[in-house]
Design a protein around this motif. Structure first.
Motif, PDB file in Angstrom:
ATOM      1  N   ASP A 139       0.821  -1.306   0.056  1.00 52.98           N
ATOM      2  CA  ASP A 139      -0.090   0.093  -0.162  1.00 52.98           C
ATOM      3  C   ASP A 139       0.741   1.322  -0.093  1.00 52.98           C
ATOM      4  OD1 ASP A 139      -2.189   1.480   0.040  1.00 52.98           O
ATOM      5  OD2 ASP A 139      -2.163   1.413   2.307  1.00 52.98           O
ATOM      6  N   GLY A 140       0.425   2.069  -0.816  1.00 51.01           N
ATOM      7  CA  GLY A 140       1.387   3.525  -0.666  1.00 51.01           C
ATOM      8  C   GLY A 140       0.346   4.679  -0.438  1.00 51.01           C
ATOM      9  N   LYS A 141       1.041   5.694   0.147  1.00 50.99           N
ATOM     10  CA  LYS A 141       0.255   7.001   0.519  1.00 50.99           C
ATOM     11  C   LYS A 141       1.228   7.950  -0.001  1.00 50.99           C
ATOM     12  CE  LYS A 141      -2.973   5.075   3.013  1.00 50.99           C
ATOM     13  NZ  LYS A 141      -4.224   4.919   2.590  1.00 50.99           N
ATOM     14  N   GLU A 142       0.694   9.030  -0.629  1.00 52.04           N
ATOM     15  CA  GLU A 142       1.578  10.118  -1.446  1.00 52.04           C
ATOM     16  C   GLU A 142       1.229  11.471  -0.946  1.00 52.04           C
ATOM     17  OE1 GLU A 142       1.192   9.650  -5.864  1.00 52.04           O
ATOM     18  OE2 GLU A 142       1.358   7.758  -5.812  1.00 52.04           O
ATOM     19  N   GLN A 143       2.154  12.204  -0.754  1.00 53.80           N
ATOM     20  CA  GLN A 143       1.963  13.712  -0.322  1.00 53.80           C
ATOM     21  C   GLN A 143       1.274  13.771   0.750  1.00 53.80           C
ATOM     22  OE1 GLN A 143       4.184  15.873  -1.892  1.00 53.80           O
ATOM     23  NE2 GLN A 143       4.964  14.087  -2.896  1.00 53.80           N
ATOM     24  N   VAL A 144       1.485  13.184   1.771  1.00 54.73           N
ATOM     25  CA  VAL A 144       0.719  13.246   3.260  1.00 54.73           C
ATOM     26  C   VAL A 144       1.369  14.490   4.022  1.00 54.73           C
ATOM     27  CG1 VAL A 144      -0.041  12.267   5.233  1.00 54.73           C
ATOM     28  CG2 VAL A 144      -0.050  10.997   3.026  1.00 54.73           C
ATOM     29  N   GLN A 145       0.797  15.349   4.251  1.00 59.06           N
ATOM     30  CA  GLN A 145       1.196  16.452   5.142  1.00 59.06           C
ATOM     31  C   GLN A 145       1.440  16.303   6.450  1.00 59.06           C
ATOM     32  OE1 GLN A 145      -0.273  20.324   4.235  1.00 59.06           O
ATOM     33  NE2 GLN A 145       0.938  21.374   5.784  1.00 59.06           N
ATOM     34  N   LEU A 146       2.862  16.278   7.189  1.00 61.79           N
ATOM     35  CA  LEU A 146       2.885  16.027   8.603  1.00 61.79           C
ATOM     36  C   LEU A 146       2.628  17.264   9.128  1.00 61.79           C
ATOM     37  CD1 LEU A 146       6.216  13.850   8.275  1.00 61.79           C
ATOM     38  CD2 LEU A 146       3.772  13.073   8.454  1.00 61.79           C
ATOM     39  N   ALA A 147       2.894  16.999  10.744  1.00 61.33           N
ATOM     40  CA  ALA A 147       2.588  18.252  11.399  1.00 61.33           C
ATOM     41  C   ALA A 147       3.540  19.138  11.473  1.00 61.33           C
ATOM     42  CB  ALA A 147       2.447  17.730  12.912  1.00 61.33           C
ATOM     43  N   ASN A 148       4.741  19.053  11.013  1.00 60.56           N
ATOM     44  CA  ASN A 148       5.654  20.028  10.821  1.00 60.56           C
ATOM     45  C   ASN A 148       5.620  20.726   9.525  1.00 60.56           C
ATOM     46  OD1 ASN A 148       6.728  17.864   9.093  1.00 60.56           O
ATOM     47  ND2 ASN A 148       8.667  17.876  10.141  1.00 60.56           N
ATOM     48  N   LYS A 149       4.457  20.239   8.676  1.00 63.05           N
ATOM     49  CA  LYS A 149       4.160  20.977   7.211  1.00 63.05           C
ATOM     50  C   LYS A 149       5.098  20.299   5.966  1.00 63.05           C
ATOM     51  CE  LYS A 149       1.450  23.960   8.720  1.00 63.05           C
ATOM     52  NZ  LYS A 149       0.079  23.601   9.106  1.00 63.05           N
ATOM     53  N   GLU A 150       5.775  19.348   6.287  1.00 64.08           N
ATOM     54  CA  GLU A 150       6.566  18.618   5.365  1.00 64.08           C
ATOM     55  C   GLU A 150       5.859  17.669   4.790  1.00 64.08           C
ATOM     56  OE1 GLU A 150      10.604  15.787   5.062  1.00 64.08           O
ATOM     57  OE2 GLU A 150       9.937  16.266   7.004  1.00 64.08           O
ATOM     58  N   ARG A 151       5.755  17.395   3.747  1.00 65.88           N
ATOM     59  CA  ARG A 151       5.149  16.511   2.697  1.00 65.88           C
ATOM     60  C   ARG A 151       6.182  15.263   2.456  1.00 65.88           C
ATOM     61  NH1 ARG A 151       0.412  17.554   1.125  1.00 65.88           N
ATOM     62  NH2 ARG A 151      -0.498  19.632   0.826  1.00 65.88           N
ATOM     63  N   VAL A 152       5.173  14.255   2.892  1.00 69.64           N
ATOM     64  CA  VAL A 152       5.970  12.704   2.592  1.00 69.64           C
ATOM     65  C   VAL A 152       5.270  11.727   1.730  1.00 69.64           C
ATOM     66  CG1 VAL A 152       7.631  13.118   4.754  1.00 69.64           C
ATOM     67  CG2 VAL A 152       5.429  11.755   4.850  1.00 69.64           C
ATOM     68  N   SER A 153       5.834  10.705   1.456  1.00 68.32           N
ATOM     69  CA  SER A 153       5.085   9.507   0.628  1.00 68.32           C
ATOM     70  C   SER A 153       5.509   8.365   1.331  1.00 68.32           C
ATOM     71  CB  SER A 153       5.072   9.399  -0.813  1.00 68.32           C
ATOM     72  OG  SER A 153       4.733  10.730  -1.282  1.00 68.32           O
ATOM     73  N   TRP A 154       4.793   7.382   1.411  1.00 66.87           N
ATOM     74  CA  TRP A 154       5.721   6.178   2.016  1.00 66.87           C
ATOM     75  C   TRP A 154       4.813   4.973   1.157  1.00 66.87           C
ATOM     76  CZ3 TRP A 154       2.337   8.924   5.461  1.00 66.87           C
ATOM     77  CH2 TRP A 154       1.186   8.464   5.796  1.00 66.87           C
ATOM     78  N   MET A 155       5.523   3.489   1.355  1.00 69.15           N
ATOM     79  CA  MET A 155       5.150   2.535   0.917  1.00 69.15           C
ATOM     80  C   MET A 155       5.171   1.364   2.141  1.00 69.15           C
ATOM     81  SD  MET A 155       6.399   0.287  -2.067  1.00 69.15           S
ATOM     82  CE  MET A 155       7.879  -0.471  -1.350  1.00 69.15           C
ATOM     83  N   ASN A 156       4.173   0.767   2.272  1.00 69.00           N
ATOM     84  CA  ASN A 156       3.821  -0.042   3.361  1.00 69.00           C
ATOM     85  C   ASN A 156       3.669  -1.619   2.832  1.00 69.00           C
ATOM     86  OD1 ASN A 156       3.480  -0.469   6.191  1.00 69.00           O
ATOM     87  ND2 ASN A 156       1.366  -0.770   6.019  1.00 69.00           N
ATOM     88  N   VAL A 157       4.533  -2.543   3.556  1.00 66.28           N
ATOM     89  CA  VAL A 157       4.077  -4.084   2.908  1.00 66.28           C
ATOM     90  C   VAL A 157       3.726  -4.783   4.170  1.00 66.28           C
ATOM     91  CG1 VAL A 157       5.234  -6.001   1.909  1.00 66.28           C
ATOM     92  CG2 VAL A 157       5.867  -3.651   1.217  1.00 66.28           C
ATOM     93  N   VAL A 170       9.752   5.413   3.719  1.00 66.10           N
ATOM     94  CA  VAL A 170       9.216   6.848   3.716  1.00 66.10           C
ATOM     95  C   VAL A 170      10.107   7.683   2.762  1.00 66.10           C
ATOM     96  CG1 VAL A 170       8.801   8.969   5.214  1.00 66.10           C
ATOM     97  CG2 VAL A 170       8.612   6.873   6.144  1.00 66.10           C
ATOM     98  N   PHE A 171       9.426   8.393   1.928  1.00 61.71           N
ATOM     99  CA  PHE A 171      10.042   9.047   0.753  1.00 61.71           C
ATOM    100  C   PHE A 171       9.753  10.574   1.165  1.00 61.71           C
ATOM    101  CE2 PHE A 171       8.961   4.913  -0.904  1.00 61.71           C
ATOM    102  CZ  PHE A 171      10.324   4.587  -1.405  1.00 61.71           C
ATOM    103  N   PRO A 172      10.602  11.576   0.974  1.00 59.15           N
ATOM    104  CA  PRO A 172      11.776  11.413   0.644  1.00 59.15           C
ATOM    105  C   PRO A 172      12.755  10.843   1.978  1.00 59.15           C
ATOM    106  CG  PRO A 172      11.513  13.694   1.198  1.00 59.15           C
ATOM    107  CD  PRO A 172      10.147  12.939   1.288  1.00 59.15           C
ATOM    108  N   PRO A 173      13.596  10.262   1.432  1.00 56.08           N
ATOM    109  CA  PRO A 173      14.729   9.570   2.519  1.00 56.08           C
ATOM    110  C   PRO A 173      15.102  10.658   3.614  1.00 56.08           C
ATOM    111  CG  PRO A 173      15.171   8.758   0.430  1.00 56.08           C
ATOM    112  CD  PRO A 173      14.086   9.897   0.291  1.00 56.08           C
TER     113      PRO A 173
END
Length: 179
Positions: A139-157, A170-173
């Motif tokens: 499963d993947g999530k794209e461009q999720v905004q964190l509490a510190n306003k940084e946007r990340v994506s991640w892949m979960n297996v 987590v991307f970006p590394p």
């Protein structure tokens, strides 16, 4: 609000008054107010026995919507169109009319027995994977905004059978990653 006088008591009031009893004696006998007994008698004198029936059909809310709205809704409803669709069509085609809310339309349909049956979604049968590591879910999530306003994506297996997470990336590394 005074309690309604039952129909059989109303008939007794009429019979006793016709027999010559006074309003006071009748009110005491039926255990209702003098004004109520007089009102029943006046009602009988004015309109006869037909109007002595209880008027519960006049109770409750009356619809602020015209019969035209009801007819328009019936003419538009065809098959699987739901209340939101019909309401949007009415708003578009008849902006001059007061259009009922979609929930009101649904209540009307339910009262008339015309509502659609609720769709029951069946959950998938997960018995097909009982062996660990037989099936993995990625499963993947794209461009999720964190509490510190940084946007990340991640892949979960994850493993289907054990429901355990096998890996998360987590991307970006992060800064300490050398890739």
């Amino acid at each position: 609000m005074p309690k309604p006088i039952p129909y059989d008591v109303r008939l007794k009031i009429i019979r006793d008054r016709k027999a010559g009893k006074s309003f006071v004696k009748i009110a005491q006998a039926v255990n209702y107010s003098l004004s109520g007994v007089k009102r029943i008698w006046r009602q009988f004198e004015a309109q006869g026995l037909e109007d002595l029936e209880l008027g519960y059909h006049r109770c409750g809310r009356s619809s602020p919507f015209s019969d035209e709205i009801h007819q328009l809704i019936s003419s538009i409803k065809d098959g699987d169109q739901g209340a939101p669709f019909i309401r949007s069509v009415l708003e578009h085609n008849h902006p001059e009319l007061r259009i009922p809310h979609e929930r009101t339309i649904q209540r009307w349909w339910k009262a008339k027995g015309e509502n659609r049956a609720k769709v029951i979604r069946r959950h998938s049968n997960k018995d097909w994977t009982k062996e660990v590591h037989h099936t993995w879910q990625i499963d993947g999530k794209e461009q999720v905004q964190l509490a510190n306003k940084e946007r990340v994506s991640w892949m979960n297996v994850a493993d289907e059978a054990s429901s355990s997470v096998l890996s998360t990336t987590v991307f970006p590394p992060g800064d300490n990653d050398q890739s």
